[in-house]
Design a protein around this motif. Structure first.
Motif, PDB file in Angstrom:
ATOM      1  N   ASP A 172       3.471  38.800  92.349  1.00 28.39           N
ATOM      2  CA  ASP A 172       4.677  37.810  92.205  1.00 28.39           C
ATOM      3  C   ASP A 172       6.146  38.506  92.285  1.00 28.39           C
ATOM      4  N   TYR A 173       6.304  39.788  91.539  1.00 30.45           N
ATOM      5  CA  TYR A 173       7.359  40.509  91.769  1.00 30.45           C
ATOM      6  C   TYR A 173       7.795  41.036  93.040  1.00 30.45           C
ATOM      7  N   ILE A 200       3.451  44.928  81.754  1.00 25.39           N
ATOM      8  CA  ILE A 200       2.099  44.234  81.972  1.00 25.39           C
ATOM      9  C   ILE A 200       0.843  44.733  81.698  1.00 25.39           C
ATOM     10  N   CYS A 205       0.807  39.362  88.181  1.00 29.30           N
ATOM     11  CA  CYS A 205       2.343  39.347  88.064  1.00 29.30           C
ATOM     12  C   CYS A 205       2.990  40.477  88.868  1.00 29.30           C
TER      13      CYS A 205
END
Length: 202
Positions: A193-194, A174, A190
């Motif tokens: 979210d993971y 990322i 991101c």
């Protein structure tokens, strides 16, 4: 004004000048290695940035590999390793804090990304540094995920060891995408979210 006998006198003169010169050389090497890599960035490039001869630079850093290690230590002094800042900080809070901070120091992230990839080339002096760093990161995140598992807060089927390795890999990937297109990639989002996929809410 009285002096405190327990406090050592401030260092002045040649020592302070030498320290400042070393710091300026390391800062210049940081810029050069981030832009051109360790292989592509020469000692002469660094010397030119600080306005000195390469011979004089070698007085402070006898080998280019010494300068690389100094740059990596500077990098570590600027940014942290993702470990919780205090015992009250959760894994998610730690990752969000670090990701948000990283977005404020793109030059440091660029240096890390370039040198990490380059360290895989033959006889690169940074390989041990990055190998040990990845091992430390995986171990740190493994402990955090294992603690969450003990609390019943990992989703079913999530393996703490693989979750730790995946977090490290995702973060590096990322960051690389963010460096290329910061206006398009939400690095912190991101990562959040993971973590929401593998960690159950409290």
């Amino acid at each position: 004004m009285t002096t405190d006998p327990a406090r050592p006198p401030a260092r002045r003169g040649p020592y302070a000048k030498s320290r400042r010169r070393r710091e300026s050389i390391v800062a210049a090497a940081h810029e050069v290695f981030a832009a051109r890599g360790y292989r592509g960035g020469s000692l002469q490039d660094v010397a030119d940035k600080v306005g000195m001869s390469q011979t004089s630079l070698l007085h402070y850093f006898p080998a280019k590999s010494d300068l690389l290690l100094a740059v990596l230590h500077l990098r570590d002094s600027i940014t942290a390793d993702g470990s919780p800042r205090d015992l009250s900080e959760t894994l998610v809070e730690s990752v969000m804090r670090q990701a948000s901070f990283n977005e404020t120091v793109p030059g440091v992230i660029e240096l890390y990304t370039v040198l990490c990839a380059e360290s895989l080339t033959d006889n690169h002096p940074g390989l041990d540094y990055f190998t040990e760093r990845y091992e430390a990161l995986r171990s740190s995140y493994l402990r955090a995920f294992a603690a969450l598992a003990d609390e019943g807060r990992l989703r079913p089927g999530v393996d703490p060891e693989r979750a730790a390795a995946t977090l490290v890999a995702l973060w590096d990937g990322i960051q690389t995408q963010w460096l290329m297109a910061p206006e398009l990639v939400d690095m912190a989002g991101c990562l959040r979210d993971y973590l929401e996929l593998v960690v159950l809410p409290e």
